[in-house]
Design an enzyme around this catalytic site. Sequence first.
Site, mmCIF file in Angstrom:
data_model
loop_
_atom_site.group_PDB
_atom_site.id
_atom_site.type_symbol
_atom_site.label_atom_id
_atom_site.label_comp_id
_atom_site.label_asym_id
_atom_site.label_seq_id
_atom_site.Cartn_x
_atom_site.Cartn_y
_atom_site.Cartn_z
ATOM 1 N N VAL A 73 28.991 21.214 -2.573
ATOM 2 C CA VAL A 73 29.790 20.791 -3.719
ATOM 3 C C VAL A 73 31.266 20.948 -3.388
ATOM 4 O O VAL A 73 31.705 22.019 -2.959
ATOM 5 C CB VAL A 73 29.457 21.628 -4.977
ATOM 6 C CG1 VAL A 73 30.230 21.093 -6.184
ATOM 7 C CG2 VAL A 73 27.961 21.612 -5.255
ATOM 8 N N LYS A 88 28.850 16.879 -6.083
ATOM 9 C CA LYS A 88 27.712 17.405 -5.333
ATOM 10 C C LYS A 88 27.181 16.309 -4.416
ATOM 11 O O LYS A 88 26.799 15.229 -4.885
ATOM 12 C CB LYS A 88 26.623 17.873 -6.298
ATOM 13 C CG LYS A 88 25.405 18.507 -5.643
ATOM 14 C CD LYS A 88 24.446 19.021 -6.715
ATOM 15 C CE LYS A 88 23.231 19.687 -6.113
ATOM 16 N NZ LYS A 88 22.313 20.233 -7.166
ATOM 17 N N ASP A 182 14.826 28.607 -13.534
ATOM 18 C CA ASP A 182 15.563 29.330 -12.494
ATOM 19 C C ASP A 182 16.854 29.936 -13.053
ATOM 20 O O ASP A 182 17.912 29.845 -12.441
ATOM 21 C CB ASP A 182 15.877 28.398 -11.317
ATOM 22 C CG ASP A 182 16.295 29.175 -10.063
ATOM 23 O OD1 ASP A 182 15.970 30.379 -9.968
ATOM 24 O OD2 ASP A 182 16.956 28.590 -9.179
ATOM 25 N N GLU A 186 23.746 33.698 -10.642
ATOM 26 C CA GLU A 186 24.454 32.714 -9.814
ATOM 27 C C GLU A 186 24.490 31.339 -10.473
ATOM 28 O O GLU A 186 25.341 30.507 -10.135
ATOM 29 C CB GLU A 186 23.792 32.584 -8.430
ATOM 30 C CG GLU A 186 23.949 33.807 -7.546
ATOM 31 C CD GLU A 186 22.801 34.794 -7.702
ATOM 32 O OE1 GLU A 186 22.189 34.810 -8.805
ATOM 33 O OE2 GLU A 186 22.510 35.533 -6.745
ATOM 34 N N ASP A 200 22.837 24.128 -12.258
ATOM 35 C CA ASP A 200 21.719 24.026 -11.316
ATOM 36 C C ASP A 200 20.375 23.881 -12.029
ATOM 37 O O ASP A 200 19.647 24.848 -12.253
ATOM 38 C CB ASP A 200 21.680 25.238 -10.376
ATOM 39 C CG ASP A 200 20.794 24.961 -9.149
ATOM 40 O OD1 ASP A 200 20.028 23.979 -9.166
ATOM 41 O OD2 ASP A 200 20.879 25.736 -8.187
#
Length: 472
Positions: A73, A88, A182, A186, A200
């Site tokens: 990215v 991205k 997920d 992060e 994400d």
Amino acid sequence: MDCNRKGCGNKALDWKVCAQCFLVRYCSEECLEEDWDLCHENECEGHVFNIKDLIQQNAVKPQQIGKGTYSEVCLVQHRKTKTFYALKAISKSIISVNLPLQTLFREISLHKSLVHENIVRLYDQLEDQKKIYLVLEYVSKVNLYEYIKCYEKIPENDAVKIFVDICLGIRYMHSKGILHRDLKAENILISEDFRSKICDLGWSTYCDKPRNTFCGTLDYMSPELLNGEMYSFPSDIWSLGILLYEMLHGKMPFDASNESEKLQNIKTKNFFIEPKISQAGRGLLQKILTYDPHKRITLNEILKHRWIQENYDIDCAISLGNKVNHPIHGTGSIVSIKGLICSVNFTNKTLEFSIPELASYITFANENLEESTFDPIRFEVSKDISQSFRHQHFFSASTSKIEESSSSFSSFENGNVTDSMISELIDNQDPLRIYEIQKDLLQLQQELEQPKVCKAVPQRRKTLIDQIFGNS
């Protein structure tokens, strides 16, 4: 969701989408092609951007702001608007070998359908001969993992703002039938104005029935997922509990020297809550980190919980009896408010909404004031002031950055606080001085947010402004 082709009626596949807009889905290639010829070619939104209009900040050495297993990215700027985006890039050489095309199409389709202030926005998808590009909202500064690493432990009255933002984003995803799968530190970005955004969505999927795919990150995986059982939305809620524990303790609840020991700790629910965590905080953690997913607390129950009520600054004009004009459910009225959740009574049914969710549907009337619509911007004012001043030193100690953050909350309908007054107030002040004036500024804001007080006691308002801005 049904196939987009009129008259089909079959269930659509989550990856069989229009390759131009990625917003409509089909059950088969035949239906996709037929619908394109019949009508979608004329209705398709197409692309928002042209790859040639996105300029990398450093053509020789692009400014990389992230890197994943199959992508990288970089920061780019739109040539005409000068707006920054995160671009991205995914190499086409890995598609179908390491990254199945249907998985990528599903991620793009899911992500593009989500428009929420606590989810990083996917604006467009582009391609050239070598790569596929995703044009994403650029969120400057840090992710939650870096933030925790810097502060070690986040105080409860700060952690609650991050946690509520994540809960609201996940609640929106679940309302669309989408499971994240997920959630981890992060994958939470924190912007300069201290708003948290989920990113994400690579493992996200529609969840119209329980799933059994083993995926995610071990530390955040729910017991049912680890045990190979079928799982659903409560699995994301378990991950929320891990995030909350991590923020309050500065470490993972099931930390261990090796993975097998970690797995055993998760399966036996072997974790310790520090005594200094408030009683309400301890209670919420225990309710979220409940082994049985059927007994685990729900998202609405989380947002109603006493810990949210005690720590989250809910300052808005919503009150019992407010009329709600909902585009789907019609006219109703608020019959209860608990934490960030309102119960609204419509004809023959009562539904629950989050306070931000209701913002654009509410009208209210105050004594001696005309009926007006609730303003979601004013609802955010008190939170923005508190969080921006409290955390500005982490992001930037420069006056220019502070002024930039201040501009979003420096005007009030019932007072005369202007951008120039805020800028003058903090000009050449160090962060410690800013903290000193925070309490006075919050007091002023609270006065200005109360129309009755402002109208009845104008001298009080003038005195407050004079005290803070040194006019006395």
